[in-house]
Scaffold this motif. Structure first.
Motif, short mmCIF file in Angstrom:
data_model
loop_
_atom_site.label_atom_id
_atom_site.label_comp_id
_atom_site.label_asym_id
_atom_site.label_seq_id
_atom_site.Cartn_x
_atom_site.Cartn_y
_atom_site.Cartn_z
N THR A 7 -12.41 1.55 -5.52
CA THR A 7 -11.67 0.43 -5.25
C THR A 7 -10.62 1.11 -4.15
N LEU A 8 -9.15 0.53 -3.93
CA LEU A 8 -7.76 1.21 -3.29
C LEU A 8 -7.06 1.71 -4.14
N LYS A 9 -6.89 3.01 -3.79
CA LYS A 9 -5.40 3.89 -3.99
C LYS A 9 -4.23 3.26 -4.56
N ARG A 10 -3.65 3.42 -5.60
CA ARG A 10 -2.14 3.02 -5.60
C ARG A 10 -1.24 3.94 -5.07
N SER A 11 -0.72 3.63 -4.22
CA SER A 11 0.50 4.84 -4.11
C SER A 11 2.05 4.63 -2.95
N LEU A 12 1.85 2.63 -3.10
CA LEU A 12 3.43 2.34 -2.62
C LEU A 12 4.20 1.60 -4.05
N GLY A 13 5.39 2.59 -3.50
CA GLY A 13 6.09 2.01 -4.69
C GLY A 13 7.01 0.88 -3.98
N SER A 14 8.04 0.25 -4.03
CA SER A 14 8.73 -0.83 -3.94
C SER A 14 10.03 -0.63 -2.39
N PHE A 15 10.22 0.20 -2.03
CA PHE A 15 11.11 0.19 -0.97
C PHE A 15 9.59 -0.01 0.52
N ARG A 16 8.58 0.93 0.03
CA ARG A 16 7.78 0.87 1.51
C ARG A 16 7.13 -0.38 1.02
#
Length: 458
Positions: A7-16
């Motif tokens: 699976t892919l890594k969860r690392s993104l917030g709203s701004f990015r």
């Protein structure tokens, strides 16, 4: 290098994620749209662009319901699969693949054209090829690094568009913008109306690929909150920038000199400040950030689409492997790059419908996008009926009117594009047919693919 399907890594917030949404599209403000002027004139194209902007606003706020309910790297592929089964997934997935694989070579060639303004001895094709190598490598390093870079260049690109509007504003005259504004005439006519329909692909180019942010849904922190903020803020940002850039560029001089070229903004600024101005050189350098933002972001988008289709058994399984250390789909990134580089070196060899290859690639990418928009809105209606209990953290506002408007305008756009770009439409249809043959021949691979709970009706 050790690789495994994962699976892919969860690392993104709203701004990015907002940076990805805007960055995917922002090159559309720098080039591509001016081809619409040659077809419809400034006034005709302005009307078309406003209609398309309204369609995109309706589409994005409807699409967000699907993205938050089914946060999947396949984006439209996953929604259509859930609504219509494997064949629906194929149609949406392959159309999205065409959109995202054909857009980058057009942007790469524009990067080469911009640098050629500053360094005439540089060959734009080799610059474009170099751009592929650099930004494929950056995407391979990891989504966190890639998204942070995307946000940085997107902010610089927005700043540069605001600088462009500020510099040319003193020279703006409505009479310049309106002169010959109806497909080369000062009066509206049937020719102008025909030109407006022909200009539809280039108005769509203003906003093309914003939906690609949905393909980062598996990498978003708390997608039910981050995705609506990113997509909603993104479409508002892009609408304001698109209208502003188009109007100011068209009013600074003879707009006919800016149509059918890959660098309309530097040429528009040159009309205002001259060819030796520091403002012009700054625009060329900072303008590259807009192209880079979209180029880099769409590489991220096509790689996730290839990855998700391969993971589901629609493409060779090797394309679904990700790097154990960076958790990025390396082979998917490289596969799209091979196609793009081949298109770049075919630029001077191929002309379709009398258009340069760049314009043809833009139009082909739009064909894929429009088919995907239609299937996505159809999936929204279908899932509302078949899965009323599906958790929907964000619901399409104004349902069913708003998504119906997006669907109706999308169908109108597809009909117009087929009529005015019949040769390209045939090529697109042949590509879809070839993909469908592959789809029918690979049922065994799909049966062996791991069960994805998000593609299963609950």
């Amino acid at each position: 290098m050790s690789e495994q399907p994962t699976t892919l890594k969860r690392s993104l917030g709203s701004f990015r994620l907002w940076g990805i949404a805007v960055g995917l599209v922002i090159s559309g403000e720098y080039f591509g749209w001016s081809y619409g002027w040659s077809a419809a004139g400034t006034l005709g194209f302005l009307i078309v662009a406003v209609l398309i902007a309204a369609m995109y606003c309706a589409f994005i706020f409807s699409f967000t319901e699907l993205t938050t309910a089914i946060p999947h790297a396949g984006g439209p592929f996953a929604y259509a699969f859930r609504a219509f089964g494997p064949t629906g997934g194929f149609i949406a997935g392959f159309a999205t693949l065409v959109e995202f694989v054909f857009a980058p070579p057009a942007i790469a060639m524009a990067i080469g054209a911009y640098l050629n303004v500053q360094f005439p001895s540089l060959d734009p094709k080799w610059v474009a090829c170099g751009a592929y190598l650099v930004f494929m490598a950056l995407n391979i390093l990891g989504v966190g690094i890639a998204a942070t870079f995307e946000l940085f260049v997107t902010l610089l690109a927005i700043f540069e568009l605001l600088v462009f509007m500020g510099v040319v504003a003193p020279g703006f005259q409505w009479s310049n913008f309106a002169s010959h504004g109806w497909a080369g005439s000062d009066t509206f006519s049937s020719v102008a109306l025909s030109g407006m329909f022909a200009a539809i692909p280039f108005a769509i180019w203003f906003f093309l690929a914003i939906e690609g942010a949905s393909m980062a849904a598996e990498e978003a922190k708390n997608p039910r909150h981050t995705i609506p903020r990113a997509l909603g803020g993104g479409i508002i940002t892009l609408t304001v920038l698109a209208v502003g850039v188009m109007v100011f560029a068209g009013g600074v001089g003879d707009w006919r000199a800016l149509s059918n070229i890959n660098d309309p903004l530097p040429q528009a600024m040159k009309l205002q400040v001259g060819g030796s101005s520091g403002w012009l050189h700054m625009l060329v350098w900072l303008g590259l950030f807009g192209l880079v933002a979209s180029f880099h972001g769409i590489i991220m988008g096509y790689s996730r689409q290839i990855f998700s289709l391969a993971r589901a058994g629609y493409l060779p399984a090797s394309l679904a492997r990700v790097n154990r250390r960076t958790q990025t789909p390396v082979l998917a990134i490289l596969a799209g790059g091979v196609i793009g580089i081949a298109a770049i070196f075919s630029d001077s060899l191929i002309t379709i419908n009398g258009m340069p290859l760049t314009a043809s690639i833009v139009t082909m990418s739009v064909f894929g996008a429009i088919v995907m928009y239609i299937t996505s809105m159809a999936a929204l209606f279908r899932l509302r009926r078949t899965e009323p209990e599906l958790e929907r953290p964000f619901k399409a506002p104004g349902f069913p009117v708003v998504p119906a408007f997006a669907l109706a305008v999308s169908v109108l756009c597809l009909v117009a594009m087929v009529y005015y770009n019949f040769e390209l439409a045939v090529i697109f249809a042949v590509m879809m047919l070839a993909g469908y043959v592959w789809f029918r021949m690979t049922a065994t691979a799909r049966a062996r693919a791991a069960l994805d709970p998000q593609l299963t009706v609950m």
